[in-house]
Design a protein around this motif. Structure first.
Motif, short mmCIF file in Angstrom:
data_model
loop_
_atom_site.label_atom_id
_atom_site.label_comp_id
_atom_site.label_asym_id
_atom_site.label_seq_id
_atom_site.Cartn_x
_atom_site.Cartn_y
_atom_site.Cartn_z
N PHE A 39 50.98 37.01 35.29
CA PHE A 39 50.47 35.70 35.66
C PHE A 39 48.96 35.80 35.85
O PHE A 39 48.49 36.68 36.56
CB PHE A 39 51.11 35.22 36.97
N ALA A 40 48.22 34.92 35.22
CA ALA A 40 46.76 34.91 35.32
C ALA A 40 46.29 33.57 35.86
O ALA A 40 46.52 32.53 35.23
CB ALA A 40 46.13 35.19 33.96
N GLY A 41 45.67 33.60 37.03
CA GLY A 41 45.16 32.39 37.64
C GLY A 41 43.68 32.21 37.35
O GLY A 41 42.87 33.10 37.63
N GLU A 42 43.32 31.06 36.79
CA GLU A 42 41.93 30.78 36.46
C GLU A 42 41.18 30.26 37.69
O GLU A 42 41.77 29.67 38.59
CB GLU A 42 41.87 29.75 35.33
N PRO A 43 39.85 30.44 37.71
CA PRO A 43 39.06 29.84 38.80
C PRO A 43 39.21 28.33 38.81
O PRO A 43 39.42 27.69 37.76
CB PRO A 43 37.62 30.26 38.44
N SER A 44 39.10 27.76 39.98
CA SER A 44 39.25 26.31 40.12
C SER A 44 38.54 25.86 41.38
O SER A 44 37.96 26.66 42.11
CB SER A 44 40.73 25.94 40.17
N ASP A 45 38.62 24.56 41.67
CA ASP A 45 37.99 24.03 42.87
C ASP A 45 38.62 24.60 44.14
O ASP A 45 37.95 24.73 45.17
CB ASP A 45 38.08 22.50 42.88
N ASP A 46 39.92 24.93 44.08
CA ASP A 46 40.59 25.41 45.29
C ASP A 46 40.43 26.91 45.50
O ASP A 46 40.69 27.42 46.59
CB ASP A 46 42.06 25.01 45.33
N PHE A 47 40.02 27.64 44.48
CA PHE A 47 39.69 29.06 44.62
C PHE A 47 38.78 29.42 43.45
O PHE A 47 39.18 29.29 42.29
CB PHE A 47 40.95 29.92 44.61
N PRO A 48 37.56 29.90 43.73
CA PRO A 48 36.55 29.99 42.67
C PRO A 48 36.65 31.22 41.77
O PRO A 48 35.85 31.34 40.84
CB PRO A 48 35.24 30.01 43.46
N TRP A 49 37.59 32.12 42.05
CA TRP A 49 37.64 33.37 41.31
C TRP A 49 39.00 33.54 40.63
O TRP A 49 40.01 32.99 41.08
CB TRP A 49 37.41 34.54 42.26
N PRO A 50 39.07 34.34 39.57
CA PRO A 50 40.36 34.60 38.94
C PRO A 50 41.23 35.49 39.82
O PRO A 50 40.74 36.25 40.66
CB PRO A 50 39.98 35.32 37.63
N PHE A 51 42.55 35.40 39.62
CA PHE A 51 43.50 36.27 40.30
C PHE A 51 44.67 36.48 39.36
O PHE A 51 44.82 35.78 38.36
CB PHE A 51 43.95 35.68 41.64
N TRP A 52 45.50 37.47 39.67
CA TRP A 52 46.62 37.74 38.77
C TRP A 52 47.80 38.33 39.51
O TRP A 52 47.67 38.82 40.64
CB TRP A 52 46.21 38.64 37.61
N GLY A 53 48.97 38.26 38.86
CA GLY A 53 50.19 38.80 39.42
C GLY A 53 50.93 39.67 38.42
O GLY A 53 50.90 39.41 37.21
N ALA A 54 51.59 40.71 38.91
CA ALA A 54 52.35 41.64 38.07
C ALA A 54 53.64 42.01 38.78
O ALA A 54 53.78 41.84 40.00
CB ALA A 54 51.53 42.90 37.80
N ARG A 55 54.58 42.50 38.01
CA ARG A 55 55.82 43.00 38.58
C ARG A 55 55.50 44.11 39.59
O ARG A 55 54.67 44.98 39.34
CB ARG A 55 56.72 43.56 37.49
N MET A 56 56.14 44.06 40.74
CA MET A 56 55.87 45.05 41.79
C MET A 56 56.29 46.45 41.34
O MET A 56 57.34 46.63 40.71
CB MET A 56 56.64 44.68 43.05
N ILE A 57 55.44 47.43 41.65
CA ILE A 57 55.80 48.84 41.46
C ILE A 57 56.22 49.37 42.83
O ILE A 57 55.38 49.52 43.72
CB ILE A 57 54.60 49.64 40.92
#
Length: 314
Positions: free
Chosen positions: A96-114
């Motif tokens: 999952f890749a989250g793009e920057p936006s008005d509610d959070f200005p930086w990218p973030f991402w998610g991966a299956r837990m190790i």
């Protein structure tokens, strides 16, 4: 350390510029990823650069805490899907890749837990580290394969933190040791001071750069319940550099028979590379020890103080 205009001390280096709470993380994830909307979100860990949440008991999301971490987040998203199938231990693969936006200005991402616990939290006994060290040596042999540069090296910077430069790292370390002494958790060791004084005259090792994790220390190696390696996390400093940058873990985390097992799997390490790796091992151990002492992380403090000793030991 420079005070603020009002005379108060500055915030510590690891202080967040933006603190993401579990509620905010749930909102950000739910708005962007329909399949995770309403999934439980709980804080899993924090570091200098990222806050990490477990989502739905299965996914791990990383949110930057400081602007300086954003380029690393972007490198993780680009490099990890290419590296993962080529490595012998699990690494996170962004799903999952989250793009920057008005509610959070930086990218973030998610991966299956190790699944696993931090090496620093487990603190396996010295006489049970050899099998783990061998696994890490084999992992780094694969990661440092020059052929991997051709497959996954595009766009990676060249040692942006100067971690392969022993003179640079030697100059940065005494202040960390002074801080540890000031916190009352470490006593000055003449052998450490002598080692650092010599290291100020050492050069970057010769050789072509390879892909390195870039920040491979005792928090970024996960262990399974049986004490074996479970995975390698936190790739925000992935870059091209001399292998010494990652080999620092061989000298901070392992000694004696365990280090010998590491080197048996990894292969020969030239003297100049070993020297640079030892300096970085000392620097990272001192840095993490200061962080641990200042934030009440007792297991991490114990492991990193031991790492200072291991770094200069035969």
């Amino acid at each position: 350390m420079t005070s603020r205009p009002d005379g108060s001390p500055p915030p510590p280096e690891w202080a967040p510029e933006r603190e993401v709470t579990a509620d905010l993380a749930a909102a950000l994830i739910g708005r962007r990823f329909r399949e995770l909307r309403g999934a439980p979100v709980e804080r899993l860990a924090t570091g200098w650069d990222n806050t990490v949440f477990l989502v739905g008991g299965a996914w791990v999301f990383r949110f930057p805490r400081r602007r300086i971490a954003v380029p690393g987040v972007e490198r993780e998203m680009a490099a990890l899907p290419v590296l993962a199938p080529r490595l012998p231990l699990p690494v996170p693969v962004p799903r999952f890749a989250g793009e920057p936006s008005d509610d959070f200005p930086w990218p973030f991402w998610g991966a299956r837990m190790i699944p696993g616990r931090e090496f620093a939290g487990v603190r396996p006994p010295e006489d049970r580290r050899a099998a783990l060290a061998a696994e890490v040596g084999a992992f780094l042999r694969a990661l440092h394969d020059p052929a991997l540069v051709r497959a996954a090296g595009d766009g990676l910077p060249l040692d942006p933190m100067g971690r392969a430069d022993p003179a640079n790292r030697a100059a940065r370390t005494p202040g960390r040791l002074d801080a540890l002494a000031g916190l009352g958790v470490w006593e000055r060791d003449p052998a450490v001071d002598e080692f650092l004084a010599k290291a100020r005259g050492w050069s970057v090792p010769d050789g072509e750069p390879v892909i390195v994790h870039g920040d491979l220390h005792v928090r970024h190696l996960l262990l399974a319940p049986d004490g074996r390696a479970a995975g390698v996390i936190d790739w925000g400093d992935v870059c091209l550099a001399d292998p010494a940058v990652d080999l620092s873990l061989a000298y901070a985390g392992f000694g004696g028979a365990a280090r010998a097992a590491f080197l048996a799997e990894y292969g020969p390490v030239p003297p100049d590379r070993e020297a640079a790796a030892r300096v970085l091992a000392l620097n990272l151990s001192a840095t993490l020890a200061e962080y641990a002492a200042s934030t009440g992380r007792e297991a991490l403090l114990a492991e990193t103080l031991a790492g200072i000793t291991r770094a200069i030991a035969p």
